[in-house]
Design a protein around this motif. Structure first.
Motif, PDB file in Angstrom:
ATOM      1  N   MET A  29     -21.123 -26.576 -48.801  1.00  0.00           N
ATOM      2  CA  MET A  29     -19.918 -27.006 -49.477  1.00  0.00           C
ATOM      3  C   MET A  29     -19.807 -27.086 -51.107  1.00  0.00           C
ATOM      4  O   MET A  29     -18.663 -26.641 -51.228  1.00  0.00           O
ATOM      5  N   PHE A  30     -20.283 -28.585 -51.194  1.00  0.00           N
ATOM      6  CA  PHE A  30     -19.936 -28.980 -52.848  1.00  0.00           C
ATOM      7  C   PHE A  30     -20.444 -27.373 -53.621  1.00  0.00           C
ATOM      8  O   PHE A  30     -19.232 -27.212 -54.318  1.00  0.00           O
ATOM      9  N   LEU A  31     -20.842 -27.434 -52.766  1.00  0.00           N
ATOM     10  CA  LEU A  31     -21.442 -25.384 -54.248  1.00  0.00           C
ATOM     11  C   LEU A  31     -20.988 -23.957 -53.531  1.00  0.00           C
ATOM     12  O   LEU A  31     -19.988 -23.188 -54.601  1.00  0.00           O
ATOM     13  N   GLU A  32     -20.270 -24.588 -52.538  1.00  0.00           N
ATOM     14  CA  GLU A  32     -18.796 -22.713 -52.486  1.00  0.00           C
ATOM     15  C   GLU A  32     -18.049 -23.269 -53.159  1.00  0.00           C
ATOM     16  O   GLU A  32     -17.133 -22.471 -53.991  1.00  0.00           O
ATOM     17  N   ASN A  33     -17.517 -24.587 -53.372  1.00  0.00           N
ATOM     18  CA  ASN A  33     -16.528 -24.808 -54.074  1.00  0.00           C
ATOM     19  C   ASN A  33     -16.415 -24.805 -55.550  1.00  0.00           C
ATOM     20  O   ASN A  33     -15.632 -24.549 -56.417  1.00  0.00           O
ATOM     21  N   ILE A  34     -17.850 -24.657 -56.064  1.00  0.00           N
ATOM     22  CA  ILE A  34     -17.905 -24.842 -57.233  1.00  0.00           C
ATOM     23  C   ILE A  34     -18.590 -23.094 -57.762  1.00  0.00           C
ATOM     24  O   ILE A  34     -17.613 -22.543 -59.141  1.00  0.00           O
ATOM     25  N   PHE A  35     -19.193 -22.465 -57.001  1.00  0.00           N
ATOM     26  CA  PHE A  35     -19.334 -20.872 -57.075  1.00  0.00           C
ATOM     27  C   PHE A  35     -18.409 -20.227 -55.738  1.00  0.00           C
ATOM     28  O   PHE A  35     -19.322 -19.913 -55.622  1.00  0.00           O
ATOM     29  N   PRO A  36     -16.730 -20.032 -56.099  1.00  0.00           N
ATOM     30  CA  PRO A  36     -16.362 -19.702 -55.182  1.00  0.00           C
ATOM     31  C   PRO A  36     -16.963 -18.375 -54.173  1.00  0.00           C
ATOM     32  O   PRO A  36     -16.707 -18.045 -53.183  1.00  0.00           O
ATOM     33  N   PRO A  37     -18.095 -17.472 -54.923  1.00  0.00           N
ATOM     34  CA  PRO A  37     -18.792 -16.318 -54.184  1.00  0.00           C
ATOM     35  C   PRO A  37     -19.545 -17.398 -52.483  1.00  0.00           C
ATOM     36  O   PRO A  37     -19.684 -15.891 -51.779  1.00  0.00           O
ATOM     37  N   MET A  38     -19.452 -17.858 -52.727  1.00  0.00           N
ATOM     38  CA  MET A  38     -20.627 -18.584 -51.263  1.00  0.00           C
ATOM     39  C   MET A  38     -19.072 -18.752 -50.447  1.00  0.00           C
ATOM     40  O   MET A  38     -18.797 -19.750 -50.331  1.00  0.00           O
ATOM     41  N   PRO A  39     -19.705 -18.172 -49.027  1.00  0.00           N
ATOM     42  CA  PRO A  39     -18.094 -18.571 -48.710  1.00  0.00           C
ATOM     43  C   PRO A  39     -18.698 -19.420 -46.871  1.00  0.00           C
ATOM     44  O   PRO A  39     -19.227 -19.957 -46.139  1.00  0.00           O
ATOM     45  N   SER A  40     -17.423 -20.185 -47.687  1.00  0.00           N
ATOM     46  CA  SER A  40     -17.263 -21.280 -46.633  1.00  0.00           C
ATOM     47  C   SER A  40     -16.908 -21.265 -45.242  1.00  0.00           C
ATOM     48  O   SER A  40     -17.681 -21.503 -43.706  1.00  0.00           O
ATOM     49  N   ALA A  69     -19.425 -33.779 -42.935  1.00  0.00           N
ATOM     50  CA  ALA A  69     -20.154 -33.205 -43.796  1.00  0.00           C
ATOM     51  C   ALA A  69     -19.759 -32.491 -44.562  1.00  0.00           C
ATOM     52  O   ALA A  69     -19.660 -32.073 -45.482  1.00  0.00           O
ATOM     53  N   GLY A  70     -18.945 -31.343 -43.509  1.00  0.00           N
ATOM     54  CA  GLY A  70     -18.203 -30.157 -44.805  1.00  0.00           C
ATOM     55  C   GLY A  70     -16.854 -30.396 -45.490  1.00  0.00           C
ATOM     56  O   GLY A  70     -16.519 -29.719 -46.641  1.00  0.00           O
ATOM     57  N   THR A  71     -16.286 -31.692 -45.151  1.00  0.00           N
ATOM     58  CA  THR A  71     -15.075 -32.061 -46.090  1.00  0.00           C
ATOM     59  C   THR A  71     -15.366 -33.663 -47.148  1.00  0.00           C
ATOM     60  O   THR A  71     -15.199 -32.704 -47.515  1.00  0.00           O
ATOM     61  N   VAL A  72     -16.534 -33.562 -47.052  1.00  0.00           N
ATOM     62  CA  VAL A  72     -17.136 -34.726 -47.747  1.00  0.00           C
ATOM     63  C   VAL A  72     -18.254 -32.912 -49.194  1.00  0.00           C
ATOM     64  O   VAL A  72     -17.040 -33.381 -50.614  1.00  0.00           O
ATOM     65  N   GLY A  73     -18.526 -32.720 -48.911  1.00  0.00           N
ATOM     66  CA  GLY A  73     -18.931 -31.208 -49.800  1.00  0.00           C
ATOM     67  C   GLY A  73     -18.058 -30.944 -50.513  1.00  0.00           C
ATOM     68  O   GLY A  73     -18.022 -30.659 -51.764  1.00  0.00           O
ATOM     69  N   SER A  74     -16.503 -30.279 -49.474  1.00  0.00           N
ATOM     70  CA  SER A  74     -15.532 -29.557 -50.183  1.00  0.00           C
ATOM     71  C   SER A  74     -14.893 -30.606 -51.609  1.00  0.00           C
ATOM     72  O   SER A  74     -14.317 -30.170 -52.091  1.00  0.00           O
ATOM     73  N   VAL A  75     -14.766 -31.470 -51.011  1.00  0.00           N
ATOM     74  CA  VAL A  75     -14.033 -32.994 -51.755  1.00  0.00           C
ATOM     75  C   VAL A  75     -14.930 -33.144 -53.043  1.00  0.00           C
ATOM     76  O   VAL A  75     -14.138 -32.704 -54.026  1.00  0.00           O
ATOM     77  N   LEU A  76     -15.705 -33.461 -53.120  1.00  0.00           N
ATOM     78  CA  LEU A  76     -16.750 -33.750 -53.431  1.00  0.00           C
ATOM     79  C   LEU A  76     -17.213 -31.827 -54.668  1.00  0.00           C
ATOM     80  O   LEU A  76     -16.929 -32.151 -56.003  1.00  0.00           O
ATOM     81  N   GLY A  77     -16.819 -31.004 -53.960  1.00  0.00           N
ATOM     82  CA  GLY A  77     -16.742 -29.392 -55.481  1.00  0.00           C
ATOM     83  C   GLY A  77     -15.964 -29.487 -55.764  1.00  0.00           C
ATOM     84  O   GLY A  77     -15.654 -28.864 -56.940  1.00  0.00           O
ATOM     85  N   ALA A  78     -14.226 -30.063 -55.068  1.00  0.00           N
ATOM     86  CA  ALA A  78     -13.032 -30.151 -55.889  1.00  0.00           C
ATOM     87  C   ALA A  78     -12.807 -31.142 -57.264  1.00  0.00           C
ATOM     88  O   ALA A  78     -12.509 -31.299 -57.905  1.00  0.00           O
ATOM     89  N   LEU A  79     -14.004 -31.946 -57.442  1.00  0.00           N
ATOM     90  CA  LEU A  79     -13.874 -32.768 -58.061  1.00  0.00           C
ATOM     91  C   LEU A  79     -14.127 -32.799 -60.151  1.00  0.00           C
ATOM     92  O   LEU A  79     -13.214 -32.896 -60.441  1.00  0.00           O
ATOM     93  N   PRO A  80     -14.688 -31.502 -59.723  1.00  0.00           N
ATOM     94  CA  PRO A  80     -15.400 -30.806 -61.277  1.00  0.00           C
ATOM     95  C   PRO A  80     -13.693 -30.395 -61.676  1.00  0.00           C
ATOM     96  O   PRO A  80     -13.674 -30.461 -63.227  1.00  0.00           O
ATOM     97  N   TRP A  81     -13.452 -29.699 -60.523  1.00  0.00           N
ATOM     98  CA  TRP A  81     -11.987 -28.516 -61.199  1.00  0.00           C
ATOM     99  C   TRP A  81     -10.974 -29.598 -61.484  1.00  0.00           C
ATOM    100  O   TRP A  81     -10.282 -29.395 -62.656  1.00  0.00           O
ATOM    101  N   TYR A  82     -11.008 -30.593 -60.291  1.00  0.00           N
ATOM    102  CA  TYR A  82      -9.755 -31.852 -61.209  1.00  0.00           C
ATOM    103  C   TYR A  82      -9.847 -32.173 -62.326  1.00  0.00           C
ATOM    104  O   TYR A  82      -9.030 -32.331 -63.296  1.00  0.00           O
ATOM    105  N   TYR A  83     -11.215 -32.781 -62.630  1.00  0.00           N
ATOM    106  CA  TYR A  83     -11.413 -33.194 -64.007  1.00  0.00           C
ATOM    107  C   TYR A  83     -11.390 -31.984 -65.735  1.00  0.00           C
ATOM    108  O   TYR A  83     -11.083 -32.736 -66.207  1.00  0.00           O
ATOM    109  N   ALA A  84     -11.759 -31.023 -65.136  1.00  0.00           N
ATOM    110  CA  ALA A  84     -12.113 -29.863 -66.030  1.00  0.00           C
ATOM    111  C   ALA A  84      -9.967 -29.619 -66.304  1.00  0.00           C
ATOM    112  O   ALA A  84     -10.295 -29.544 -67.556  1.00  0.00           O
TER     113      ALA A  84
END
Length: 197
Positions: free
Chosen positions: A21-32, A56-71
């Motif tokens: 789920m972390f990778l799905e947020n960084i590389f959107p083609p990976m489908p949640s 686990a899905g929620t944690v991965g998704s939130v962690l994946g949102a953080l790099p975009w927020y900081y960008a």
């Protein structure tokens, strides 16, 4: 991709779901839409517990949102305004437009982040304006977590209920995701054409 997702969940369990789920947020083609229903199906086999799969899905998704927020935070409003004034004529975007969008996000930011985390194709990108507009990190985390939890719960439960037919979730949501992207592109194109006129 399905084999890799399956083997990651089977070998790493909850940690594998967080990673995917972390990778799905960084590389959107990976489908949640495939990851979480498969994890839900795995819970029907007794290998994983449903509440922990959702967590686990929620944690991965939130962690994946953080790099975009900081960008968005790193890019900053001033930099973006300079880029818009310099190159924005191609997209009919100016620093005034950025100022208007900032005011809009200031009023509706929390709701935009919450619902944005549920909408396919927007899920990843909604973190960028949140960072750009210096949305308070605690507020961002709250709305991102709530939206991500709802999305993860819906997909996981669908996979749990459908059992071995969990792939039907991706089959039906995949086209919806594509429609959302097409609608967003068309709306953006119409906006650009009207601005140019």
């Amino acid at each position: 991709m399905l084999d890799w997702i399956t083997s990651t969940i089977n070998s790493l369990g909850y940690l594998g779901i967080v990673l995917l789920m972390f990778l799905e947020n960084i590389f959107p083609p990976m489908p949640s839409e495939l990851i979480m229903p498969l994890a839900g199906f795995t819970a029907t086999l007794g290998k994983l517990k449903l509440p922990y799969v959702i967590l686990a899905g929620t944690v991965g998704s939130v962690l994946g949102a953080l790099p975009w927020y900081y960008a968005g935070k790193y890019l900053g409003e001033d930099r973006l305004k300079k880029l818009a004034d310099k190159y924005g004529k191609w997209l009919t975007l100016s620093s005034k437009d950025i100022e208007k969008s900032k005011q809009w996000f200031g009023k509706h930011g929390g709701i935009a982040v919450f619902f944005g985390r549920i909408v396919p194709a927007v899920r990843t990108l909604i973190s960028l304006p949140a960072g750009l507009n210096n949305m308070h990190f605690g507020k961002f985390l709250l709305y991102t977590s709530a939206g991500s939890a709802l999305w993860a719960a819906l997909l996981t439960y669908a996979g749990y209920v459908l059992g071995q037919n969990y792939q039907l979730v991706e089959k039906f949501l995949g086209p919806v995701s594509k429609i959302v992207v097409v609608v967003l592109i068309v709306a953006f194109a119409i906006w650009v054409i009207r601005r140019r006129k």
